[in-house]
Write a protein that holds these residues in place. Structure first.
Motif, PDB file in Angstrom:
ATOM      1  N   SER A 157      61.387  32.861  -2.270  1.00 22.47           N
ATOM      2  CA  SER A 157      61.005  31.358  -1.866  1.00 22.47           C
ATOM      3  C   SER A 157      61.642  31.015  -1.487  1.00 22.47           C
ATOM      4  O   SER A 157      61.491  29.673  -1.361  1.00 22.47           O
ATOM      5  CB  SER A 157      60.214  31.356  -3.048  1.00 22.47           C
ATOM      6  N   HIS A 158      62.949  31.272  -1.823  1.00 24.37           N
ATOM      7  CA  HIS A 158      64.283  30.652  -1.505  1.00 24.37           C
ATOM      8  C   HIS A 158      65.163  31.660  -1.251  1.00 24.37           C
ATOM      9  O   HIS A 158      65.850  32.681  -1.969  1.00 24.37           O
ATOM     10  CB  HIS A 158      64.902  29.387  -1.835  1.00 24.37           C
ATOM     11  N   ALA A 159      66.324  31.785   0.509  1.00 28.95           N
ATOM     12  CA  ALA A 159      67.213  32.812   0.269  1.00 28.95           C
ATOM     13  C   ALA A 159      68.154  32.127   1.551  1.00 28.95           C
ATOM     14  O   ALA A 159      68.654  31.090   1.469  1.00 28.95           O
ATOM     15  CB  ALA A 159      67.117  34.121   0.616  1.00 28.95           C
ATOM     16  N   THR A 160      69.172  32.734   1.201  1.00 28.47           N
ATOM     17  CA  THR A 160      70.482  32.495   1.425  1.00 28.47           C
ATOM     18  C   THR A 160      71.492  33.904   2.704  1.00 28.47           C
ATOM     19  O   THR A 160      71.612  34.978   1.519  1.00 28.47           O
ATOM     20  CB  THR A 160      71.279  31.433   1.668  1.00 28.47           C
ATOM     21  N   THR A 161      71.906  33.996   3.385  1.00 30.76           N
ATOM     22  CA  THR A 161      72.835  34.935   4.360  1.00 30.76           C
ATOM     23  C   THR A 161      74.624  34.186   3.625  1.00 30.76           C
ATOM     24  O   THR A 161      75.160  35.417   3.040  1.00 30.76           O
ATOM     25  CB  THR A 161      73.203  35.078   5.265  1.00 30.76           C
ATOM     26  N   PHE A 162      74.566  33.134   3.624  1.00 34.15           N
ATOM     27  CA  PHE A 162      76.609  32.394   3.747  1.00 34.15           C
ATOM     28  C   PHE A 162      76.266  31.518   2.382  1.00 34.15           C
ATOM     29  O   PHE A 162      77.219  31.917   1.975  1.00 34.15           O
ATOM     30  CB  PHE A 162      76.544  31.955   4.945  1.00 34.15           C
ATOM     31  N   GLY A 163      75.269  31.433   1.801  1.00 30.53           N
ATOM     32  CA  GLY A 163      75.449  30.507   0.587  1.00 30.53           C
ATOM     33  C   GLY A 163      76.274  31.168  -0.857  1.00 30.53           C
ATOM     34  O   GLY A 163      76.165  32.760  -1.035  1.00 30.53           O
ATOM     35  N   GLY A 164      77.021  30.658  -1.328  1.00 33.57           N
ATOM     36  CA  GLY A 164      78.024  30.944  -2.233  1.00 33.57           C
ATOM     37  C   GLY A 164      79.151  32.023  -1.917  1.00 33.57           C
ATOM     38  O   GLY A 164      79.163  33.260  -2.733  1.00 33.57           O
ATOM     39  N   ASN A 165      79.367  31.865  -0.275  1.00 35.11           N
ATOM     40  CA  ASN A 165      80.411  32.696  -0.116  1.00 35.11           C
ATOM     41  C   ASN A 165      81.554  32.707  -1.355  1.00 35.11           C
ATOM     42  O   ASN A 165      82.106  31.845  -1.615  1.00 35.11           O
ATOM     43  CB  ASN A 165      81.809  31.621   1.402  1.00 35.11           C
ATOM     44  N   PRO A 166      81.957  34.401  -0.726  1.00 34.99           N
ATOM     45  CA  PRO A 166      83.141  34.812  -2.831  1.00 34.99           C
ATOM     46  C   PRO A 166      84.236  33.271  -2.012  1.00 34.99           C
ATOM     47  O   PRO A 166      84.950  33.156  -3.198  1.00 34.99           O
ATOM     48  CB  PRO A 166      83.515  35.773  -1.832  1.00 34.99           C
ATOM     49  N   ILE A 167      85.269  33.873  -0.873  1.00 35.98           N
ATOM     50  CA  ILE A 167      86.436  33.186  -0.816  1.00 35.98           C
ATOM     51  C   ILE A 167      86.389  31.283  -1.215  1.00 35.98           C
ATOM     52  O   ILE A 167      86.665  30.683  -1.618  1.00 35.98           O
ATOM     53  CB  ILE A 167      86.768  32.487   0.548  1.00 35.98           C
ATOM     54  N   ALA A 168      85.038  30.828  -0.616  1.00 34.36           N
ATOM     55  CA  ALA A 168      83.925  29.327  -1.081  1.00 34.36           C
ATOM     56  C   ALA A 168      84.612  29.499  -2.508  1.00 34.36           C
ATOM     57  O   ALA A 168      84.747  28.008  -3.345  1.00 34.36           O
ATOM     58  CB  ALA A 168      83.592  29.025  -0.259  1.00 34.36           C
ATOM     59  N   CYS A 169      83.987  29.894  -3.021  1.00 34.46           N
ATOM     60  CA  CYS A 169      83.397  30.604  -4.280  1.00 34.46           C
ATOM     61  C   CYS A 169      85.130  29.725  -5.110  1.00 34.46           C
ATOM     62  O   CYS A 169      85.483  29.817  -6.442  1.00 34.46           O
ATOM     63  CB  CYS A 169      82.817  31.586  -4.762  1.00 34.46           C
ATOM     64  N   SER A 170      86.082  31.340  -5.157  1.00 33.86           N
ATOM     65  CA  SER A 170      87.458  31.110  -5.319  1.00 33.86           C
ATOM     66  C   SER A 170      88.124  29.925  -5.060  1.00 33.86           C
ATOM     67  O   SER A 170      88.727  29.263  -6.390  1.00 33.86           O
ATOM     68  CB  SER A 170      87.934  32.603  -4.454  1.00 33.86           C
ATOM     69  N   GLN A 201      90.571  40.183  -1.036  1.00 29.63           N
ATOM     70  CA  GLN A 201      89.727  41.052  -1.788  1.00 29.63           C
ATOM     71  C   GLN A 201      87.937  41.110  -0.911  1.00 29.63           C
ATOM     72  O   GLN A 201      87.419  41.870  -0.911  1.00 29.63           O
ATOM     73  CB  GLN A 201      88.664  40.317  -2.942  1.00 29.63           C
ATOM     74  N   LEU A 202      86.873  39.891  -0.733  1.00 30.40           N
ATOM     75  CA  LEU A 202      85.692  39.925  -0.264  1.00 30.40           C
ATOM     76  C   LEU A 202      86.167  38.653   0.570  1.00 30.40           C
ATOM     77  O   LEU A 202      86.814  37.193   0.652  1.00 30.40           O
ATOM     78  CB  LEU A 202      84.725  39.507  -1.277  1.00 30.40           C
ATOM     79  N   ALA A 203      85.049  38.763   1.791  1.00 27.04           N
ATOM     80  CA  ALA A 203      85.183  37.790   3.400  1.00 27.04           C
ATOM     81  C   ALA A 203      84.121  37.625   3.320  1.00 27.04           C
ATOM     82  O   ALA A 203      83.765  36.073   3.633  1.00 27.04           O
ATOM     83  CB  ALA A 203      85.645  38.125   4.443  1.00 27.04           C
ATOM     84  N   HIS A 204      82.822  38.039   2.922  1.00 30.34           N
ATOM     85  CA  HIS A 204      81.443  37.714   3.063  1.00 30.34           C
ATOM     86  C   HIS A 204      81.438  38.261   1.590  1.00 30.34           C
ATOM     87  O   HIS A 204      81.317  39.804   1.199  1.00 30.34           O
ATOM     88  CB  HIS A 204      81.333  37.792   4.327  1.00 30.34           C
ATOM     89  N   GLY A 205      79.796  38.253   1.250  1.00 32.01           N
ATOM     90  CA  GLY A 205      79.103  38.815   0.550  1.00 32.01           C
ATOM     91  C   GLY A 205      78.087  37.737   0.361  1.00 32.01           C
ATOM     92  O   GLY A 205      77.525  36.938  -0.863  1.00 32.01           O
ATOM     93  N   PRO A 206      76.789  38.690   0.940  1.00 31.85           N
ATOM     94  CA  PRO A 206      75.546  37.993   0.384  1.00 31.85           C
ATOM     95  C   PRO A 206      75.025  38.542  -0.504  1.00 31.85           C
ATOM     96  O   PRO A 206      74.495  39.224  -0.867  1.00 31.85           O
ATOM     97  CB  PRO A 206      74.230  39.036   1.611  1.00 31.85           C
ATOM     98  N   SER A 207      74.777  37.590  -1.418  1.00 30.90           N
ATOM     99  CA  SER A 207      74.480  36.998  -2.371  1.00 30.90           C
ATOM    100  C   SER A 207      73.362  38.111  -3.087  1.00 30.90           C
ATOM    101  O   SER A 207      72.763  37.337  -2.482  1.00 30.90           O
ATOM    102  CB  SER A 207      74.583  35.797  -3.285  1.00 30.90           C
TER     103      SER A 207
END
Length: 438
Positions: free
Chosen positions: A300-313, A74-80
């Motif tokens: 005040s805080h941010a991320t590009t890779f945090g909460g990756n969709p595959i890792a969340c799965s 479904q998704l490999a990367h998802g900048p939340s």
């Protein structure tokens, strides 16, 4: 593949930075499964490290592997924030149901250190206070913010001079004078240590948060009395200081409950979680209440890779496995069984000092049997001998004197018996080498 692999092993010291390549034991492996590593040498090794308390449901658990495959479809990367996706929202919803108290709002990152950085930033932003108090011996990571509160070993801070924090001693009942109740001693000492800190170094009005490992991890697997953590909560409340629990290593069943906060019945204001959350995939979270998090505004805080969709799965599958296979109960039973067997080994082997444990978070202190002092050289020799027998342990302790036994929560009695028999044999060989007859 074998020849090329061997060639690369020989080049390892040139290919990888020494701070990465010089850990112990650098066992070349080609596969992992359940409670085992499969070595390039054709041997099967019992793994009592869980990837340093990370693969809590065992290596490559079929349900986790399937979740990774399905997620990748479904998704490999998802900048939340740029996009939003089901796995991150479902994970947040499910985590809120198992976390203690009102910890129900999440900032997802990739590592334990990132979760700590987020916790420190959140605390400082919300309180508008500049300082953090941590405990001597604790490990919270090696980036600059996390390093400012890490004191498990001085070498981690060498030349880096992190600022903005103060340290006081961690609970250690072994220091208790004879004839004094150990729990009373450490609780009263905590009160005195804070009073001394506030009288001489920093006022409580300047302290944003106190950060603590509810069980000392890399610093030696010290388990504090429940009353000590309750007193810490009380002191923080008294001075309107936020309490941060670093549950990077203790989380996701390691202590026998979902989190150590539940084991000790103490709810922090902010929690950092990682490691076992996704069974080896990079994922972490800074957790707080919605009321606290809403004071941390956009940007005040941010991320590009945090909460990756595959890792969340993968993390959702981990929660399923822990629940469906009753791993919290297995952790309690197997932890108690392992401690019982280790106490028998302690009676047999004078190089074993203290046995410290909670759930499947077990520390085996190695000492010089003559001086009773910590024995780092002996520890590494024992680890090497145990590996030759076929079981992998890791180390910890402020003086690198403690063997870490942190098997997957799926471990069985039979695997514990086999692994501790290998450790028994290793201890016997070592004691013969140094001239001790058992």
């Amino acid at each position: 593949m074998g020849k090329e692999w061997s060639y690369l092993i020989e080049k390892m010291s040139n290919l990888l930075a020494p701070s990465m390549a010089k850990d112990h034991p650098n066992l070349p492996v080609i596969k992992e499964e359940g409670c085992y590593y499969y070595g390039m040498d054709g041997k099967k090794y019992l793994d009592f490290t869980s990837g340093i308390a990370t693969t809590n449901v065992g290596h490559r658990h079929p349900k986790v592997v399937q979740a990774i495959k399905d997620g990748a479809d479904q998704l490999a990367h998802g900048p939340s924030g740029v996009i939003i996706y089901e796995s991150i929202l479902t994970l947040a919803d499910r985590l809120a149901k198992i976390l203690p108290g009102n910890l129900d709002c999440f900032f997802f990152g990739n590592s334990g250190t990132e979760a700590i950085e987020g916790a420190i930033k959140l605390a400082k932003h919300v309180t508008q206070r500049p300082f953090i108090v941590s405990f001597i011996g604790c490990f919270h990571g090696r980036s600059m913010g996390a390093l400012s509160v890490t004191t498990s070993k001085s070498k981690y801070r060498k030349f880096l001079q992190p600022t903005g924090s103060y340290q006081i001693p961690y609970a250690d009942t072994r220091e208790c004078p004879e004839g004094v109740d150990p729990e009373t001693y450490v609780v009263e000492k905590l009160e005195k240590d804070f009073q001394r800190l506030f009288d001489h170094q920093v006022t409580p009005e300047e302290v944003a948060a106190v950060i603590v490992e509810p069980v000392l991890g890399e610093g030696g697997y010290i388990v504090p009395p429940k009353a000590w953590l309750k007193k810490l909560r009380e002191i923080c409340d008294r001075h309107n200081i936020l309490l941060i629990f670093d549950e990077v290593q203790t989380g996701f069943g390691r202590t026998g409950e979902w989190f150590a906060a539940q084991t000790f019945d103490v709810v922090p204001d902010i929690m950092a979680i990682a490691k076992g959350i996704a069974n080896g995939l990079p994922l972490s979270a800074t957790v707080a209440s919605k009321e606290l998090m809403k004071q941390w505004p956009l940007g005040s805080h941010a991320t590009t890779f945090g909460g990756n969709p595959i890792a969340c799965s993968a993390a959702l599958a981990v929660l399923d496995v822990i629940e469906q296979e009753n791993l919290l109960e297995n952790t309690k039973k197997m932890g108690a069984y392992a401690v019982e067997k280790l106490k028998e080994l302690k009676e047999k082997h004078p190089v074993i000092g203290d046995i410290r444990a909670i759930g499947l978070m077990i520390g085996i202190e190695i000492i010089d049997p003559k001086t009773k002092k910590p024995n780092s050289d002996g520890l590494f020799r024992i680890l090497d001998l145990a590996l030759e027998k076929g079981v992998l342990f890791y180390f910890c302790g402020n003086k690198t004197e403690v063997i870490r036994m942190i098997p997957p929560l799926t471990v069985t009695k039979e695997q514990i018996d086999v692994g501790l028999k290998m450790l028994d044999d290793a201890l016997t060989i070592y004691e013969e080498e140094i001239g001790i007859c058992v």
